[in-house]
Scaffold this active site. Structure first.
Site, PDB file in Angstrom:
ATOM      1  N   GLY A 118       7.405  45.854  58.898  1.00 15.47           N
ATOM      2  CA  GLY A 118       6.482  46.419  59.878  1.00 15.47           C
ATOM      3  C   GLY A 118       6.556  45.689  61.209  1.00 15.47           C
ATOM      4  O   GLY A 118       7.563  45.035  61.516  1.00 15.47           O
ATOM      5  N   GLY A 120       5.185  42.969  62.445  1.00 14.48           N
ATOM      6  CA  GLY A 120       5.395  41.512  62.406  1.00 14.48           C
ATOM      7  C   GLY A 120       6.857  41.200  62.122  1.00 14.48           C
ATOM      8  O   GLY A 120       7.481  40.349  62.792  1.00 14.48           O
ATOM      9  N   ASP A 143       0.584  51.581  57.283  1.00 13.77           N
ATOM     10  CA  ASP A 143      -0.332  51.757  58.418  1.00 13.77           C
ATOM     11  C   ASP A 143       0.170  52.779  59.440  1.00 13.77           C
ATOM     12  O   ASP A 143      -0.609  53.264  60.250  1.00 13.77           O
ATOM     13  CB  ASP A 143      -0.551  50.419  59.144  1.00 13.77           C
ATOM     14  CG  ASP A 143      -1.067  49.324  58.224  1.00 13.77           C
ATOM     15  OD1 ASP A 143      -1.711  49.664  57.217  1.00 13.77           O
ATOM     16  OD2 ASP A 143      -0.810  48.136  58.509  1.00 13.77           O
ATOM     17  N   GLY A 186      -5.093  50.283  57.017  1.00 12.85           N
ATOM     18  CA  GLY A 186      -4.529  50.848  58.248  1.00 12.85           C
ATOM     19  C   GLY A 186      -4.525  49.877  59.414  1.00 12.85           C
ATOM     20  O   GLY A 186      -4.075  50.192  60.498  1.00 12.85           O
ATOM     21  N   ARG A 187      -5.103  48.699  59.184  1.00  9.46           N
ATOM     22  CA  ARG A 187      -5.223  47.698  60.243  1.00  9.46           C
ATOM     23  C   ARG A 187      -5.867  48.271  61.491  1.00  9.46           C
ATOM     24  O   ARG A 187      -6.947  48.798  61.416  1.00  9.46           O
ATOM     25  CB  ARG A 187      -3.864  47.073  60.531  1.00  9.46           C
ATOM     26  CG  ARG A 187      -3.842  45.671  60.038  1.00  9.46           C
ATOM     27  CD  ARG A 187      -2.620  44.905  60.237  1.00  9.46           C
ATOM     28  NE  ARG A 187      -1.537  45.538  60.910  1.00  9.46           N
ATOM     29  CZ  ARG A 187      -0.648  44.892  61.638  1.00  9.46           C
ATOM     30  NH1 ARG A 187      -0.780  43.592  61.789  1.00  9.46           N
ATOM     31  NH2 ARG A 187       0.353  45.499  62.196  1.00  9.46           N
ATOM     32  N   GLU A 238     -10.427  50.392  57.702  1.00  8.24           N
ATOM     33  CA  GLU A 238     -10.839  48.979  57.666  1.00  8.24           C
ATOM     34  C   GLU A 238     -11.041  48.406  59.072  1.00  8.24           C
ATOM     35  O   GLU A 238     -11.799  47.459  59.260  1.00  8.24           O
ATOM     36  CB  GLU A 238      -9.819  48.143  56.893  1.00  8.24           C
ATOM     37  CG  GLU A 238      -8.423  48.135  57.506  1.00  8.24           C
ATOM     38  CD  GLU A 238      -7.404  47.326  56.720  1.00  8.24           C
ATOM     39  OE1 GLU A 238      -7.770  46.690  55.724  1.00  8.24           O
ATOM     40  OE2 GLU A 238      -6.214  47.341  57.124  1.00  8.24           O
TER      41      GLU A 238
HETATM   42  O1  F6P Z   1      -0.143  46.164  56.959  1.00  7.38           O
HETATM   43  C1  F6P Z   1      -0.361  46.627  55.668  1.00  7.38           C
HETATM   44  C2  F6P Z   1      -1.695  46.175  55.150  1.00  7.38           C
HETATM   45  O2  F6P Z   1      -1.872  46.707  53.855  1.00  7.38           O
HETATM   46  C3  F6P Z   1      -2.886  46.512  56.038  1.00  7.38           C
HETATM   47  O3  F6P Z   1      -3.275  47.859  55.933  1.00  7.38           O
HETATM   48  C4  F6P Z   1      -3.900  45.516  55.568  1.00  7.38           C
HETATM   49  O4  F6P Z   1      -4.838  45.194  56.574  1.00  7.38           O
HETATM   50  C5  F6P Z   1      -3.067  44.302  55.231  1.00  7.38           C
HETATM   51  O5  F6P Z   1      -1.735  44.749  55.056  1.00  7.38           O
HETATM   52  C6  F6P Z   1      -3.503  43.578  53.988  1.00  7.38           C
HETATM   53  O6  F6P Z   1      -2.708  42.457  53.839  1.00  7.38           O
HETATM   54  P1  F6P Z   1      -2.747  41.513  52.542  1.00  7.38           P
HETATM   55  O7  F6P Z   1      -1.825  42.116  51.525  1.00  7.38           O
HETATM   56  O8  F6P Z   1      -2.271  40.202  53.039  1.00  7.38           O
HETATM   57  O9  F6P Z   1      -4.164  41.488  52.039  1.00  7.38           O
END
Ligand code: F6P
Length: 365
Positions: A118, A120, A143, A186-187, A238
């Site tokens: 993604g 990052g 996302d 979905g960040r 979220e």
């Molecule tokens: O970027 C994908 C995602 O699933 C986001 O929707 C969410 O905020 C984040 O990653 C959750 O990350 P982790 O797996 O570190 O809890």
């Protein structure tokens, strides 16, 4: 000597990663002179001592396109530019190991890198490219927030999962005459919430792109109840924000990880509704990582396969610093720098938002 491509899957996993890996290997096997190596747990496999690289043969990837997750593992912390190290006092800090990364590529005779990830991960791709790394990006994330591609793979399967959850919550909301809140991932983008709201038939959809007014949400619920329905379903992203408020998150002190972890928007909304005088019973569901797991749907398998084939062809063309992208109906190459310039957020004046509003879905504005 065979030419070597290093493949890594980075960041949060999503459905379709294995389908990309399989497509890269299948396409490469049609050339005579190429070997595909997987770096275990994103680029950590190359940076660890001992290194952890696996040869990805056609036999090894046979049939994996239907599996969720990634057979080569992933991580959403660390990486060549922020490698976590433990200090003598027990605290953690990060160091830049990007030059070491480049040296290791050379020692391993690696001719090209395909980084599936993604925003990052693609930021890492761009920085490595600027150091001279022959790298190609493949956009993944549930996302759907990478720009310059119509869709990232993984998103449609996450929407299916979220829609299935809405479908199930609608029947229990109706039976109990309740308000049911579903928090989805979905960040900073509201794509999953918006798609699942339309597909599942929610009454209220709250997304980061449209800050919500709790009084407007209450009005939407009251209208719904006055219609004699007696129940309502809300989908909240979220990253949703109340007007004059901020995103709901917790601090994340994992070394090399993102500093904040989104979450809590659904519970906060529940409390806000109660404070605003909502007398109907409310229940909350946080869908969480269910959205990231499981088998990719047919759309994501196809898109992932197209991305994998194209990524290897871009290696043959030496299109370094480019990312595979979906520009319907074509699979194209776009500069990674363009894709990471800004997030792909929901356009609030788009047809999709207009469709939702036209169906009576409230955004709380
Ligand atoms: O970027 C994908 C995602 O699933 C986001 O929707 C969410 O905020 C984040 O990653 C959750 O990350 P982790 O797996 O570190 O809890």
């Amino acid at each position: 000597m065979k030419k070597r491509v290093l493949v890594a899957t980075g960041g949060g996993d999503c459905p379709g990663l294995n389908a990309v890996i399989r497509a890269i290997v299948k396409r490469a096997s049609r050339e005579h002179n190429w070997e595909i190596l997987g770096s275990i747990d994103a680029f950590d496999g190359l940076l660890r001592d001992p290194m952890h690289l696996v040869e990805l043969t056609p036999e090894k990837v046979a049939g994996i396109h239907v599996q969720g997750g990634t057979i080569i593992g992933t991580t959403n912390k660390g990486g060549p530019f922020a490698w976590p190290v433990k200090n003598t006092d027990g605290s953690w800090s990060t160091v830049d190991r990007s030059q070491d990364f480049m040296d290791r590529l050379r020692y391993q005779n690696i001719d090209a890198v395909i980084n599936i990830g993604g925003d990052g991960s693609q930021r890492i791709s761009q920085s490595l490219y600027e150091m001279g790394c022959p790298i190609i990006g493949v956009p993944k994330t549930i996302d759907n927030d990478l720009s310059h591609t119509d869709f990232t793979f993984g998103f449609q399967t996450a929407v299916d999962t979220a829609t299935d959850a809405v479908d199930k919550l609608v029947t229990t909301a109706a039976s109990h005459h309740r308000v049911l809140i579903l928090e989805v991932m979905g960040r900073y983008a509201g794509w999953i919430a918006l798609h699942a709201s339309i597909a599942g038939g929610a009454e209220v959809c709250l997304i980061p792109e449209v800050p919500y007014d709790i009084n407007k949400v209450m009005q939407a619920l009251e209208q719904r109840i006055d219609n004699g329905k007696g129940f309502a379903n809300i989908v909240i992203a979220e990253g949703a924000v109340p007007i004059a408020g901020s995103m709901s998150y917790s601090e994340n002190d994992t070394p090399g990880a993102m500093k904040i972890r989104l979450g809590g928007a659904g519970m906060r909304l529940s409390q806000e509704l109660k404070d605003a005088g909502c007398t109907i019973e409310i229940r909350e569901t946080i869908l969480g990582h269910l959205q990231r797991g499981g088998r990719p749907n047919a759309f994501d398998r196809i898109l992932a396969s197209q991305f994998g084939v194209k990524a290897f062809e871009m290696v043959l063309e030496q299109k370094w610093g480019h990312m595979v992208a979906y520009n319907h109906p074509n699979i194209v190459a776009v500069p990674i720098i363009d894709a990471i310039q800004e997030y792909n957020l929901v356009d609030t004046s788009s047809d999709l938002v207009n469709t939702a509003r036209g169906m009576g879905i409230s955004f709380g504005d």
